[in-house]
Design a protein around this motif. Sequence first.
Motif, PDB file in Angstrom:
ATOM      1  N   VAL A  30      33.064  38.296  38.993  1.00  0.00           N
ATOM      2  CA  VAL A  30      34.268  38.008  38.222  1.00  0.00           C
ATOM      3  C   VAL A  30      33.841  37.361  36.907  1.00  0.00           C
ATOM      4  O   VAL A  30      33.086  36.398  36.910  1.00  0.00           O
ATOM      5  N   VAL A  31      34.335  37.891  35.779  1.00  0.00           N
ATOM      6  CA  VAL A  31      33.994  37.366  34.456  1.00  0.00           C
ATOM      7  C   VAL A  31      35.278  37.024  33.712  1.00  0.00           C
ATOM      8  O   VAL A  31      36.189  37.838  33.625  1.00  0.00           O
ATOM      9  N   VAL A  32      35.321  35.794  33.189  1.00  0.00           N
ATOM     10  CA  VAL A  32      36.421  35.380  32.316  1.00  0.00           C
ATOM     11  C   VAL A  32      35.788  35.006  30.984  1.00  0.00           C
ATOM     12  O   VAL A  32      35.174  33.955  30.859  1.00  0.00           O
ATOM     13  N   PRO A  33      35.879  35.883  29.971  1.00  0.00           N
ATOM     14  CA  PRO A  33      35.229  35.611  28.681  1.00  0.00           C
ATOM     15  C   PRO A  33      35.819  34.395  27.967  1.00  0.00           C
ATOM     16  O   PRO A  33      36.979  34.044  28.164  1.00  0.00           O
ATOM     17  N   LEU A  39      38.689  26.802  27.211  1.00  0.00           N
ATOM     18  CA  LEU A  39      38.310  25.696  28.094  1.00  0.00           C
ATOM     19  C   LEU A  39      37.700  26.198  29.401  1.00  0.00           C
ATOM     20  O   LEU A  39      38.260  27.065  30.067  1.00  0.00           O
ATOM     21  N   ALA A  40      36.578  25.582  29.774  1.00  0.00           N
ATOM     22  CA  ALA A  40      35.891  25.963  31.006  1.00  0.00           C
ATOM     23  C   ALA A  40      36.765  25.735  32.240  1.00  0.00           C
ATOM     24  O   ALA A  40      36.721  26.532  33.177  1.00  0.00           O
ATOM     25  N   VAL A  41      37.567  24.664  32.238  1.00  0.00           N
ATOM     26  CA  VAL A  41      38.428  24.404  33.396  1.00  0.00           C
ATOM     27  C   VAL A  41      39.417  25.543  33.623  1.00  0.00           C
ATOM     28  O   VAL A  41      39.702  25.907  34.768  1.00  0.00           O
ATOM     29  N   VAL A  42      39.927  26.114  32.549  1.00  0.00           N
ATOM     30  CA  VAL A  42      40.868  27.228  32.657  1.00  0.00           C
ATOM     31  C   VAL A  42      40.145  28.474  33.165  1.00  0.00           C
ATOM     32  O   VAL A  42      40.624  29.161  34.078  1.00  0.00           O
ATOM     33  N   ASN A  44      37.410  28.597  34.925  1.00  0.00           N
ATOM     34  CA  ASN A  44      37.012  28.378  36.319  1.00  0.00           C
ATOM     35  C   ASN A  44      38.189  28.512  37.276  1.00  0.00           C
ATOM     36  O   ASN A  44      38.035  29.042  38.377  1.00  0.00           O
ATOM     37  N   ARG A  45      39.387  28.059  36.859  1.00  0.00           N
ATOM     38  CA  ARG A  45      40.577  28.186  37.716  1.00  0.00           C
ATOM     39  C   ARG A  45      40.889  29.662  37.962  1.00  0.00           C
ATOM     40  O   ARG A  45      41.162  30.075  39.097  1.00  0.00           O
ATOM     41  N   ILE A  46      40.825  30.455  36.902  1.00  0.00           N
ATOM     42  CA  ILE A  46      41.089  31.896  37.036  1.00  0.00           C
ATOM     43  C   ILE A  46      40.051  32.539  37.947  1.00  0.00           C
ATOM     44  O   ILE A  46      40.375  33.335  38.826  1.00  0.00           O
ATOM     45  N   LYS A  47      38.784  32.172  37.753  1.00  0.00           N
ATOM     46  CA  LYS A  47      37.709  32.717  38.600  1.00  0.00           C
ATOM     47  C   LYS A  47      37.919  32.340  40.062  1.00  0.00           C
ATOM     48  O   LYS A  47      37.725  33.174  40.957  1.00  0.00           O
ATOM     49  N   ARG A  48      38.318  31.086  40.318  1.00  0.00           N
ATOM     50  CA  ARG A  48      38.560  30.653  41.701  1.00  0.00           C
ATOM     51  C   ARG A  48      39.708  31.427  42.327  1.00  0.00           C
ATOM     52  O   ARG A  48      39.613  31.838  43.490  1.00  0.00           O
ATOM     53  N   GLN A  49      40.784  31.635  41.579  1.00  0.00           N
ATOM     54  CA  GLN A  49      41.927  32.388  42.115  1.00  0.00           C
ATOM     55  C   GLN A  49      41.524  33.819  42.455  1.00  0.00           C
ATOM     56  O   GLN A  49      41.838  34.318  43.538  1.00  0.00           O
ATOM     57  N   LEU A  50      40.836  34.474  41.522  1.00  0.00           N
ATOM     58  CA  LEU A  50      40.434  35.864  41.765  1.00  0.00           C
ATOM     59  C   LEU A  50      39.405  35.954  42.892  1.00  0.00           C
ATOM     60  O   LEU A  50      39.444  36.873  43.710  1.00  0.00           O
ATOM     61  N   SER A  51      38.487  34.987  42.956  1.00  0.00           N
ATOM     62  CA  SER A  51      37.487  34.988  44.028  1.00  0.00           C
ATOM     63  C   SER A  51      38.147  34.829  45.393  1.00  0.00           C
ATOM     64  O   SER A  51      37.718  35.445  46.368  1.00  0.00           O
ATOM     65  N   ASN A  74      45.825  38.453  28.906  1.00  0.00           N
ATOM     66  CA  ASN A  74      47.073  38.484  29.663  1.00  0.00           C
ATOM     67  C   ASN A  74      47.001  37.687  30.970  1.00  0.00           C
ATOM     68  O   ASN A  74      48.010  37.256  31.499  1.00  0.00           O
ATOM     69  N   VAL A  75      45.788  37.493  31.484  1.00  0.00           N
ATOM     70  CA  VAL A  75      45.597  36.834  32.776  1.00  0.00           C
ATOM     71  C   VAL A  75      46.100  35.385  32.765  1.00  0.00           C
ATOM     72  O   VAL A  75      46.479  34.848  33.807  1.00  0.00           O
ATOM     73  N   LEU A  76      46.168  34.774  31.599  1.00  0.00           N
ATOM     74  CA  LEU A  76      46.609  33.376  31.496  1.00  0.00           C
ATOM     75  C   LEU A  76      48.070  33.195  31.885  1.00  0.00           C
ATOM     76  O   LEU A  76      48.458  32.121  32.334  1.00  0.00           O
ATOM     77  N   GLN A  77      48.892  34.217  31.706  1.00  0.00           N
ATOM     78  CA  GLN A  77      50.308  34.121  32.039  1.00  0.00           C
ATOM     79  C   GLN A  77      50.611  34.511  33.491  1.00  0.00           C
ATOM     80  O   GLN A  77      51.737  34.402  33.939  1.00  0.00           O
TER      81      GLN A  77
END
Length: 99
Positions: A30-33, A39-42, A44-51, A74-77
């Motif tokens: 999983v990659v979030v560019p 922000l790394a926290v954002v 990482n949160r997306i990566k954790r959800q997708l993982s 778009n993933v932020l929304q």
Amino acid sequence: DLFDKGEFKSASSFYIKYVKNNEEYSKISVVVPKKVAKLAVVRNRIKRQLSEIIRLKYKELKPGYNILLVCKPNVLQMQYGQLDREWDYLMEKSELKIK
């Protein structure tokens, strides 16, 4: 190999590239560019959800693939449930889901 010979499927919040490997299991990254979230926290949160979505649905995947999941802005929304539906949609579209 993934970038040269891999297939590409896209949805509104992320896309996948995948290629057959010679293993008995599938590997997923999983990659979030930084372009998507500064922000790394954002990121990482997306990566954790997708993982977590992938972990729960891993047994539904066909074995023997390398899969790269790359997020779009778009993933932020998106809420967790929307990400889950999007993952299912991409797996069916790419025919990586066991019928």
